[in-house]
Design an enzyme around this catalytic site. Structure first.
Site, PDB file in Angstrom:
ATOM      1  N   GLU A   1       0.867  -1.180   0.000  1.00 41.27           N
ATOM      2  CA  GLU A   1       0.000   0.000   0.000  1.00 41.27           C
ATOM      3  C   GLU A   1       0.902   1.228   0.000  1.00 41.27           C
ATOM      4  OE1 GLU A   1      -3.159   2.332  -0.255  1.00 41.27           O
ATOM      5  OE2 GLU A   1      -1.662   2.672   1.308  1.00 41.27           O
ATOM      6  N   SER A   2       0.845   1.964  -1.091  1.00 41.51           N
ATOM      7  CA  SER A   2       1.837   3.022  -1.288  1.00 41.51           C
ATOM      8  C   SER A   2       1.723   4.152  -0.261  1.00 41.51           C
ATOM      9  CB  SER A   2       1.743   3.575  -2.707  1.00 41.51           C
ATOM     10  OG  SER A   2       0.436   4.023  -2.983  1.00 41.51           O
TER      11      SER A   2
ATOM     12  N   CYS B   1       4.331  -2.405  -8.441  1.00 41.51           N
ATOM     13  CA  CYS B   1       2.996  -2.029  -7.969  1.00 41.51           C
ATOM     14  C   CYS B   1       3.045  -0.827  -7.008  1.00 41.51           C
ATOM     15  CB  CYS B   1       2.315  -3.242  -7.366  1.00 41.51           C
ATOM     16  SG  CYS B   1       0.540  -3.139  -7.483  1.00 41.51           S
TER      17      CYS B   1
ATOM     18  N   ILE C   1      -2.619  -6.943  -8.891  1.00 39.51           N
ATOM     19  CA  ILE C   1      -3.412  -6.925  -7.655  1.00 39.51           C
ATOM     20  C   ILE C   1      -3.716  -5.470  -7.303  1.00 39.51           C
ATOM     21  CG2 ILE C   1      -3.517  -7.601  -5.222  1.00 39.51           C
ATOM     22  CD1 ILE C   1      -1.286  -9.697  -5.886  1.00 39.51           C
ATOM     23  N   ARG C   2      -4.961  -5.083  -7.493  1.00 41.46           N
ATOM     24  CA  ARG C   2      -5.358  -3.669  -7.286  1.00 41.46           C
ATOM     25  C   ARG C   2      -4.273  -2.744  -7.840  1.00 41.46           C
ATOM     26  NH1 ARG C   2      -6.305  -6.283  -2.845  1.00 41.46           N
ATOM     27  NH2 ARG C   2      -4.647  -5.293  -1.652  1.00 41.46           N
TER      28      ARG C   2
ATOM     29  N   HIS D   1       3.199  -7.921 -10.465  1.00 47.80           N
ATOM     30  CA  HIS D   1       4.038  -8.510  -9.396  1.00 47.80           C
ATOM     31  C   HIS D   1       4.898  -9.651  -9.931  1.00 47.80           C
ATOM     32  CE1 HIS D   1       2.210  -6.667  -5.748  1.00 47.80           C
ATOM     33  NE2 HIS D   1       1.206  -6.478  -6.574  1.00 47.80           N
TER      34      HIS D   1
ATOM     35  N   GLU E   1       7.278 -10.990  -8.558  1.00 43.28           N
ATOM     36  CA  GLU E   1       7.719 -11.840  -7.432  1.00 43.28           C
ATOM     37  C   GLU E   1       6.667 -12.877  -7.049  1.00 43.28           C
ATOM     38  OE1 GLU E   1       6.406  -8.941  -7.215  1.00 43.28           O
ATOM     39  OE2 GLU E   1       5.267  -8.757  -5.351  1.00 43.28           O
TER      40      GLU E   1
HETATM   41  N1  GLN Z   1      -3.426  -0.314  -4.672  1.00 45.33           N
HETATM   42  C1  GLN Z   1      -2.155  -0.197  -4.020  1.00 45.33           C
HETATM   43  C2  GLN Z   1      -1.754   1.274  -3.851  1.00 45.33           C
HETATM   44  O1  GLN Z   1      -2.352   2.127  -4.402  1.00 45.33           O
HETATM   45  C3  GLN Z   1      -1.073  -0.966  -4.774  1.00 45.33           C
HETATM   46  C4  GLN Z   1      -1.433  -2.432  -4.826  1.00 45.33           C
HETATM   47  C5  GLN Z   1      -0.277  -3.369  -4.829  1.00 45.33           C
HETATM   48  O2  GLN Z   1       0.890  -3.008  -4.570  1.00 45.33           O
HETATM   49  N2  GLN Z   1      -0.576  -4.624  -5.088  1.00 45.33           N
HETATM   50  O3  GLN Z   1      -0.819   1.548  -3.167  1.00 45.33           O
END
Ligand code: GLN
Length: 185
Positions: free
Chosen positions: A47-48, A78, A132-133, A168, A170
């Protein structure tokens, strides 16, 4: 050769496993002193916003940013890509801001935004891409190389020694993107 993986939040263990499986050392970075002596850094997914807060709180922000600007190779995936980007759509807050691209967060939707596909990453063909999102990149400066596209959107870039991916690498058994990063070091 020693790689560091930012380990304040998110999917850092998976990166460490791949780097070690490739026969090179990987240290987890939780505080400023862990940054000394590394030859490259991985910014993992997660989560950034949280990661951005934690690198500030732990006092690592300036050192990480300056080292990247001085040429420390970086692999960002990501949330890591979001941390690197110069612009984030819809918000004023930016983080390390060393990669001249604009990203859109949760670009595939928040809930249903996780999927896997296969695509090219530069010269690497048929790479498994796990989203992923995920964000995608909506604009790049002319000096940025586009390595991957998914539909019409940019999902992988290279700029100097910075590699940024929306997916991702990884989370798969395929280590070719990590090998690409180790070659950059
Ligand atoms: N949705 C996350 C973000 O905005 C990033 C998702 C992820 O790293 N898989 O930070």
């Amino acid at each position: 050769m020693k790689t560091g993986v930012l380990a304040v939040q998110g999917a850092f263990i998976e990166h460490r496993r791949i780097i070690e499986a490739l026969g090179t050392e990987c240290v987890e970075i939780r505080q400023e002193k862990d940054l000394s002596g590394i030859d490259g850094i991985i910014l993992p997914g997660g989560e950034s916003t949280v990661q951005g807060q934690l690198i500030r709180k732990t006092g690592m922000f300036d050192t990480i940013k300056n080292e990247i600007l001085k040429g420390l190779p970086v692999l960002a995936t990501c949330a890591g890509l979001i941390l690197l980007s110069e612009k984030i759509e819809g918000q004023d807050e930016r983080h390390l801001s060393t990669l001249p691209v604009t990203v859109k967060r949760n670009a595939y939707g928040r809930q249903l935004g996780s999927f896997m596909t296969r695509g090219s990453v530069g010269d690497i063909k048929d790479f498994p891409e796990v989203f992923i999102r995920a964000p995608y990149i909506t604009a790049v400066s002319p000096e940025v190389d586009i390595l991957s596209k998914m539909d019409d959107n940019t999902v992988g870039v290279k700029y100097k020694k910075q590699l940024g991916f929306a997916f991702h690498p990884e989370m798969t058994e395929d280590s070719r993107v990590h090998e690409m990063f180790l070659k950059l070091i």
